[in-house]
Motif scaffolding. Structure first.
Motif, PDB file in Angstrom:
ATOM      1  N   ALA A 196      19.083   4.574   4.372  1.00  0.00           N
ATOM      2  CA  ALA A 196      18.888   5.359   5.692  1.00  0.00           C
ATOM      3  C   ALA A 196      17.558   6.106   5.472  1.00  0.00           C
ATOM      4  N   VAL A 197      17.398   6.813   4.415  1.00  0.00           N
ATOM      5  CA  VAL A 197      15.975   7.539   4.250  1.00  0.00           C
ATOM      6  C   VAL A 197      14.817   6.472   4.551  1.00  0.00           C
ATOM      7  N   ALA A 198      14.917   5.214   3.744  1.00  0.00           N
ATOM      8  CA  ALA A 198      13.764   4.402   3.939  1.00  0.00           C
ATOM      9  C   ALA A 198      13.573   3.708   5.280  1.00  0.00           C
ATOM     10  N   ALA A 199      14.678   3.647   5.995  1.00  0.00           N
ATOM     11  CA  ALA A 199      14.540   3.020   7.397  1.00  0.00           C
ATOM     12  C   ALA A 199      14.008   4.062   8.297  1.00  0.00           C
ATOM     13  N   LEU A 200      14.388   5.440   8.295  1.00  0.00           N
ATOM     14  CA  LEU A 200      13.920   6.547   8.842  1.00  0.00           C
ATOM     15  C   LEU A 200      12.305   6.810   8.731  1.00  0.00           C
ATOM     16  N   ALA A 201      12.199   6.685   7.466  1.00  0.00           N
ATOM     17  CA  ALA A 201      10.550   6.977   7.008  1.00  0.00           C
ATOM     18  C   ALA A 201       9.935   5.701   7.620  1.00  0.00           C
ATOM     19  N   SER A 235       6.889   0.279   1.106  1.00  0.00           N
ATOM     20  CA  SER A 235       5.614   1.067   0.797  1.00  0.00           C
ATOM     21  C   SER A 235       5.860   2.273   0.082  1.00  0.00           C
ATOM     22  N   GLY A 236       6.968   2.368  -0.552  1.00  0.00           N
ATOM     23  CA  GLY A 236       7.102   3.585  -1.399  1.00  0.00           C
ATOM     24  C   GLY A 236       6.418   3.692  -2.640  1.00  0.00           C
ATOM     25  N   LEU A 237       6.313   4.808  -3.219  1.00  0.00           N
ATOM     26  CA  LEU A 237       5.803   5.262  -4.574  1.00  0.00           C
ATOM     27  C   LEU A 237       6.649   5.943  -5.438  1.00  0.00           C
ATOM     28  N   SER A 238       7.022   5.692  -6.671  1.00  0.00           N
ATOM     29  CA  SER A 238       7.700   6.215  -7.456  1.00  0.00           C
ATOM     30  C   SER A 238       7.017   6.920  -8.625  1.00  0.00           C
ATOM     31  N   ALA A 254       3.609   9.567 -17.813  1.00  0.00           N
ATOM     32  CA  ALA A 254       4.436   9.164 -16.987  1.00  0.00           C
ATOM     33  C   ALA A 254       3.897   7.981 -16.509  1.00  0.00           C
ATOM     34  N   LEU A 255       4.741   6.971 -15.552  1.00  0.00           N
ATOM     35  CA  LEU A 255       4.213   5.978 -14.739  1.00  0.00           C
ATOM     36  C   LEU A 255       4.228   6.057 -13.241  1.00  0.00           C
ATOM     37  N   ALA A 256       3.420   5.802 -12.540  1.00  0.00           N
ATOM     38  CA  ALA A 256       3.639   5.660 -11.088  1.00  0.00           C
ATOM     39  C   ALA A 256       3.853   4.123 -11.000  1.00  0.00           C
ATOM     40  N   VAL A 257       4.955   3.821 -10.103  1.00  0.00           N
ATOM     41  CA  VAL A 257       5.343   2.605  -9.767  1.00  0.00           C
ATOM     42  C   VAL A 257       5.216   2.433  -8.069  1.00  0.00           C
ATOM     43  N   ALA A 258       4.640   1.277  -7.798  1.00  0.00           N
ATOM     44  CA  ALA A 258       4.420   1.143  -6.512  1.00  0.00           C
ATOM     45  C   ALA A 258       5.487  -0.044  -5.881  1.00  0.00           C
ATOM     46  N   GLY A 259       5.982   0.057  -4.696  1.00  0.00           N
ATOM     47  CA  GLY A 259       6.518  -0.904  -3.956  1.00  0.00           C
ATOM     48  C   GLY A 259       5.660  -2.098  -3.777  1.00  0.00           C
ATOM     49  N   PRO A 260       6.104  -3.302  -3.301  1.00  0.00           N
ATOM     50  CA  PRO A 260       5.513  -4.343  -3.121  1.00  0.00           C
ATOM     51  C   PRO A 260       4.109  -4.166  -1.783  1.00  0.00           C
ATOM     52  N   ALA A 261       4.401  -3.254  -0.917  1.00  0.00           N
ATOM     53  CA  ALA A 261       3.566  -2.913   0.215  1.00  0.00           C
ATOM     54  C   ALA A 261       2.658  -2.086  -0.381  1.00  0.00           C
TER      55      ALA A 261
END
Length: 394
Positions: A196-201, A235-238, A254-261
């Motif tokens: 729900a958070v991802a859809a809202l964002a 499109s998120g980043l972690s 630490a590691l930054a991880v990117a979503g495909p977009a």
């Protein structure tokens, strides 16, 4: 060894929280043990009272023996995270191609926010939340927009929708700094909530940056869901790390991880950011993720015991404190408002009881009258801390 190997061989780790005496702990020179005088029990900052996991200690001592203390290189850390994520969370997301090494999670958060927002743009947070969210975001000239958690400490989607609308108004860029699992409440967000958070964002054009530093610290029977694993999160980043789960805050990596977009955004990360992590830190974090599974399982069991112990002790000695054990992090969020100690009960417990907790006021809206207690210590110290707290308000 990994959790799977530990189960196969029947190896059982001793509870790491029960292996160090108070005298041994007081010999430490880190923040937790040197901020307050020796008569204070420190249950505040998120350091754990544990010895290093043996595979981590071995990686460090081997590096020192070789003089292997130069600059970090390679993708072993990212590969170890990918394997850990596959085994623990059934997630194939963090490929080496979509990761980047950063000095630590909060500095990584800053760099991710720089990639997706500009000066004056808004960053949404779910309060009460980890105090450095406010400090770092404001220092980089971004605006904080609060979306308070609900009374059940879960994400309030209506509040988040309103915050997204305000943050992204007038066509400005905006980001949501998600804390998952949530610090200080210990809430572990569900797949449905994160979906729900991802859809809202996505609907509001808000970029999500997820601080998932506590991801491995989830009680047996509960399930951590990586934000980037849900629909519409591409499109998120972690930001992820072994820091909290294996007590490696002093070994920066630490590691930054990117979503495909978001891979293109991560590709724009300045090259010099990768110079900040410690090479020995990278080796330690890699060893923790790759070989520290059995140790982690023993820690998680010990933390769960401590949650139950704290709940029982408070019910007996401080029944006016409201505490709901939550499955995430090594932290306990205490609602002390019924005690009548004012906005900052932690100050009272420190002055009268010689117990150091984290003040709730620093966690933003919803923090007044609360205190955060670090459960990552021995049952004996938790028992003594509650005894002192009860005496302080008697």
């Amino acid at each position: 060894m990994s959790a799977e190997l530990g189960q196969e061989t029947g190896a059982v780790e001793a509870n790491p929280l029960c292996r160090l005496s108070l005298d041994q702990l007081r010999r430490r020179t880190s923040m937790k043990w040197r901020t307050y005088p020796e008569d204070v029990l420190p249950l505040w900052v998120a350091e754990m009272d544990v010895p290093l996991a043996e595979p981590v200690a071995r990686a460090i001592t081997d590096a020192v023996a070789l003089g292997d203390t130069g600059y970090p290189a390679g993708t072993a850390y990212a590969e170890a995270l990918a394997e850990f994520a596959r085994k623990r969370w059934s997630w194939e997301g963090p490929t080496a191609e979509r990761t980047a090494i950063v000095p630590d999670v909060m500095l990584g958060v800053v760099e991710m926010l720089r990639l997706v927002t500009g000066p004056g743009d808004a960053v949404v947070v779910n309060c009460p939340v980890y105090p450095p969210f406010y400090q770092f975001v404001r220092h980089m000239d971004r605006r904080i927009v609060e979306a308070p958690l609900g009374p059940d400490h879960r994400i309030d989607l209506a509040a988040l929708r309103d915050a997204f609308a305000r943050a992204a108004g007038s066509g400005r860029r905006a980001a949501f700094l998600l804390c998952s699992p949530h610090n200080p409440t210990g809430t572990v967000h569900t797949r449905e909530e994160l979906t729900a958070v991802a859809a809202l964002a996505d609907r509001h054009g808000v970029r999500v940056v997820a601080d998932e530093i506590h991801a491995p610290v989830v009680a047996p029977g509960a399930a951590f869901v990586p934000y980037l694993s849900v629909p519409d999160a591409a499109s998120g980043l972690s930001l992820m790390s072994a820091s909290k789960a294996w007590n490696l805050a002093g070994l920066k990596a630490a590691l930054a991880v990117a979503g495909p977009a978001a891979a293109g955004d991560l590709a724009n990360l300045p090259e010099e950011v990768s110079h900040g992590p410690s090479h020995v830190g990278v080796l330690a974090h890699t060893a923790a993720l790759r070989d520290g599974g059995a140790w982690l399982d023993a820690l998680l069991a010990g933390l769960d015991d401590n949650r139950r112990l704290l709940a029982d002790l408070l019910a007996e000695q401080l029944p006016d404190i409201r505490y709901e054990p939550a499955p995430g992090t090594c932290l306990a969020w205490l609602d002390c408002r019924a005690l009548g100690l004012g906005d900052d009960p932690a100050a009272v417990f420190l002055e009268r009881g010689r117990v150091a907790l984290s003040s709730g006021t620093a966690f933003g809206t919803g923090g007044r009258g609360h205190a955060r207690l670090n459960l990552a210590t021995s049952p004996e110290l938790i028992t003594e801390a509650v005894r002192r707290m009860a005496a302080a308000v008697a």
